[in-house]
Write a protein that holds these residues in place. Structure first.
Motif, PDB file in Angstrom:
ATOM      1  N   THR A  21       4.496 -16.355  14.942  1.00  0.00           N
ATOM      2  CA  THR A  21       4.401 -14.972  14.100  1.00  0.00           C
ATOM      3  C   THR A  21       5.461 -13.962  14.549  1.00  0.00           C
ATOM      4  OG1 THR A  21       3.269 -14.251  16.363  1.00  0.00           O
ATOM      5  CG2 THR A  21       1.931 -15.157  14.515  1.00  0.00           C
ATOM      6  N   LEU A  22       6.298 -14.274  15.593  1.00  0.00           N
ATOM      7  CA  LEU A  22       7.463 -13.170  15.707  1.00  0.00           C
ATOM      8  C   LEU A  22       8.833 -13.497  15.051  1.00  0.00           C
ATOM      9  CD1 LEU A  22       6.913 -12.491  19.691  1.00  0.00           C
ATOM     10  CD2 LEU A  22       6.122 -11.091  17.770  1.00  0.00           C
ATOM     11  N   ARG A  23       9.545 -12.625  14.633  1.00  0.00           N
ATOM     12  CA  ARG A  23      10.652 -12.773  14.196  1.00  0.00           C
ATOM     13  C   ARG A  23      11.778 -11.967  15.108  1.00  0.00           C
ATOM     14  NH1 ARG A  23      12.690  -8.193  11.589  1.00  0.00           N
ATOM     15  NH2 ARG A  23      10.958  -6.543  11.018  1.00  0.00           N
ATOM     16  N   GLU A  24      13.119 -12.477  14.812  1.00  0.00           N
ATOM     17  CA  GLU A  24      14.022 -11.936  15.810  1.00  0.00           C
ATOM     18  C   GLU A  24      14.410 -10.423  15.441  1.00  0.00           C
ATOM     19  OE1 GLU A  24      15.187 -13.005  18.471  1.00  0.00           O
ATOM     20  OE2 GLU A  24      15.405 -15.127  18.473  1.00  0.00           O
ATOM     21  N   HIS A  25      14.795  -9.726  16.412  1.00  0.00           N
ATOM     22  CA  HIS A  25      15.129  -8.144  15.946  1.00  0.00           C
ATOM     23  C   HIS A  25      16.592  -8.111  16.774  1.00  0.00           C
ATOM     24  CE1 HIS A  25      11.177  -6.529  14.842  1.00  0.00           C
ATOM     25  NE2 HIS A  25      10.900  -7.802  15.095  1.00  0.00           N
ATOM     26  N   SER A  26      17.166  -7.847  15.954  1.00  0.00           N
ATOM     27  CA  SER A  26      18.840  -7.248  16.431  1.00  0.00           C
ATOM     28  C   SER A  26      18.922  -5.838  16.780  1.00  0.00           C
ATOM     29  CB  SER A  26      19.746  -7.664  15.422  1.00  0.00           C
ATOM     30  OG  SER A  26      21.231  -7.364  15.776  1.00  0.00           O
ATOM     31  N   ILE A  27      18.521  -5.613  17.936  1.00  0.00           N
ATOM     32  CA  ILE A  27      18.134  -4.436  18.123  1.00  0.00           C
ATOM     33  C   ILE A  27      19.080  -3.598  18.954  1.00  0.00           C
ATOM     34  CG2 ILE A  27      15.647  -4.315  17.551  1.00  0.00           C
ATOM     35  CD1 ILE A  27      15.024  -5.227  20.386  1.00  0.00           C
ATOM     36  N   ARG A  28      19.090  -3.788  20.409  1.00  0.00           N
ATOM     37  CA  ARG A  28      19.442  -2.663  21.435  1.00  0.00           C
ATOM     38  C   ARG A  28      20.867  -2.722  22.057  1.00  0.00           C
ATOM     39  NH1 ARG A  28      13.704  -5.047  22.815  1.00  0.00           N
ATOM     40  NH2 ARG A  28      15.058  -6.755  21.625  1.00  0.00           N
ATOM     41  N   LEU A  29      21.123  -3.918  22.650  1.00  0.00           N
ATOM     42  CA  LEU A  29      22.329  -3.625  23.382  1.00  0.00           C
ATOM     43  C   LEU A  29      23.841  -3.905  22.839  1.00  0.00           C
ATOM     44  CD1 LEU A  29      21.539  -5.528  27.038  1.00  0.00           C
ATOM     45  CD2 LEU A  29      21.978  -3.162  26.564  1.00  0.00           C
ATOM     46  N   THR A  30      24.704  -2.951  22.827  1.00  0.00           N
ATOM     47  CA  THR A  30      25.972  -3.409  22.551  1.00  0.00           C
ATOM     48  C   THR A  30      26.870  -4.265  23.807  1.00  0.00           C
ATOM     49  OG1 THR A  30      26.767  -1.148  23.390  1.00  0.00           O
ATOM     50  CG2 THR A  30      26.016  -1.421  21.089  1.00  0.00           C
ATOM     51  N   ARG A  31      26.447  -4.255  24.752  1.00  0.00           N
ATOM     52  CA  ARG A  31      26.855  -4.822  25.876  1.00  0.00           C
ATOM     53  C   ARG A  31      26.175  -6.109  26.401  1.00  0.00           C
ATOM     54  NH1 ARG A  31      26.699   0.561  29.475  1.00  0.00           N
ATOM     55  NH2 ARG A  31      24.877   0.708  28.404  1.00  0.00           N
ATOM     56  N   ARG A  32      26.689  -7.075  26.857  1.00  0.00           N
ATOM     57  CA  ARG A  32      26.076  -8.489  27.022  1.00  0.00           C
ATOM     58  C   ARG A  32      25.063  -8.271  28.317  1.00  0.00           C
ATOM     59  NH1 ARG A  32      29.347 -14.074  28.395  1.00  0.00           N
ATOM     60  NH2 ARG A  32      27.522 -15.495  28.143  1.00  0.00           N
ATOM     61  N   PRO A  33      23.898  -8.625  27.965  1.00  0.00           N
ATOM     62  CA  PRO A  33      22.811  -8.526  29.305  1.00  0.00           C
ATOM     63  C   PRO A  33      23.230  -9.504  30.226  1.00  0.00           C
ATOM     64  CG  PRO A  33      22.090  -9.930  27.428  1.00  0.00           C
ATOM     65  CD  PRO A  33      23.104  -9.333  26.737  1.00  0.00           C
TER      66      PRO A  33
END
Length: 399
Positions: free
Chosen positions: A192-204
């Protein structure tokens, strides 16, 4: 306003396919955690007859959540949250399935408990970060309320069903049922879930986790919110951890009463009160969380004890206005990590509370230990109130 009325009502939320999938996966996870915790607590109690080890076995996984919060919690805000949550769910499945192996030494079971706690903390942060992307901000509190309601209701059913299962199955059999539930949750989330390109601009990673955590703890107002989300809650869970010792044959009744009270509290506070009223009730709810446990000093009969536990359970709804305040102070790019840290700290303090209560019960009667821990919770709530009030005027966290 009723629970299904208006924008962001429960029905509207469940029409969102991604939220419905996240919600169903969460429900399976709570059910599996409830069953496996009861199974392990029962097994340890029978083998060791130790209140301390029994309490730690039921809530010990929460200690490992701190390690997740301090090291890799920034993955909760990574670019592939769907992949992350599926992988973490798979690891949880493997860990719970391993608990079902007959003859596994207790040391190995406690090690698995810690590993599962570590991955659980990362999974919680990722799930809450996704929630912030899947639903609009105006629907966030109803969504958290629904998930809290489900957690309480599932725990009620889980403890009741777990008690029945333990009459017909070994603890290893109950672990197998928990593994099946985890597998079901994994299948739902993956489909059911899809990918969300969302938050970090820095590598986690480790450095990003530490940087964001340092910013989170840099302001006294935010620290006050976290202390009140963690400590009073954790100490009351310590009271609950002694139910198996206090009333071994009827501990399920007390545990179910607490979960039912939590369900009622979350429904009332999360959906029937406005944001302003939630903030007004926050302090009273934090007191309600612990004060009824002071009745245990009188060694009440079971029905009266269950009523006190039910009333106290409603006090867990104090987390909703506190989480609402914390969310307002958190920018979108790090919401997953901040909410993950909050959840991990709350769970860790549940483990600390369970260990402290179990340790006290090694030397005094369980009823006395419950009373002492509840009094400590009340003291923390009262002394920290001015700092929580001041937190309402804090500025947001810099991303």
């Amino acid at each position: 306003m009723g629970p299904d009325s208006g924008p962001g009502g429960f029905r509207d939320l469940l029409r969102n396919r991604e939220f419905a999938g996240l919600y169903a996966g969460f429900t399976c996870t709570v059910a599996a955690t409830t069953l496996s915790g009861l199974a392990l607590g029962t097994m340890v109690s029978h083998r060791t007859n130790s209140p301390f080890l029994t309490a730690v076995s039921m809530y010990g996984a929460t200690f490992a959540t701190v390690l997740g919060a301090l090291t890799l919690m920034s993955v909760a805000d990574g670019k592939r949250p769907r992949r992350t949550i599926v992988a973490l769910q798979l690891l949880s499945l493997l860990g719970i399935a391993a608990q079902a192996v007959p003859g596994l030494p207790l040391a190995a079971r406690f090690a698995l408990l810690l590993v599962l706690g570590f991955f659980q903390s990362l999974g919680t942060g990722t799930r809450l970060g996704l929630l912030a992307e899947i639903v609009p901000d105006c629907a966030h509190v109803p969504a958290r309320s629904l998930m809290n309601l489900t957690s309480g209701g599932t725990a009620v059913l889980g403890y009741a069903i777990g008690a029945v299962l333990l009459r017909h199955l070994t603890p290893q059999g109950v672990f197998a049922v928990a593994a099946a539930l985890t597998a079901g949750g994994l299948a739902v989330v993956a489909s059911t879930l899809r990918e969300h390109s969302i938050r970090l601009t820095r590598r986690p990673g480790l450095r990003q986790t530490w940087t964001t955590n340092a910013e989170l703890f840099s302001h006294p107002g935010r620290r006050a919110l976290l202390v009140n989300l963690w400590v009073p809650n954790g100490l009351v869970v310590g009271c609950e951890a002694l139910f198996l010792t206090y009333e071994p044959a009827r501990a399920g009744t007390l545990l179910a009463a607490g979960s039912a009270g939590m369900l009622l509290g979350d429904l009332t506070v999360g959906r029937l009160l406005t944001a302003e009223r939630r903030q007004r009730c926050a302090f009273a709810l934090r007191l309600l969380l612990a004060a009824p446990y002071l009745l245990f000093a009188l060694h009440p009969p079971l029905l009266l004890a269950a009523a006190a536990v039910f009333v106290a359970g409603a006090g867990f709804a104090a987390t909703l206005p506190l989480q609402e305040q914390l969310l307002r102070l958190t920018p979108g790019p790090v919401r997953g990590q901040v909410q993950g840290v909050e959840s991990a700290g709350r769970m860790a303090w549940q483990g600390i509370g369970a260990a402290a209560a179990g340790g006290i019960a090694q030397y005094v009667a369980p009823a006395t230990a419950i009373t002492v821990v509840a009094a400590l919770s009340v003291a923390v709530t009262v002394t920290s109130r001015p700092f929580v009030e001041a937190a309402r005027n804090t500025d947001g966290l810099n991303a």
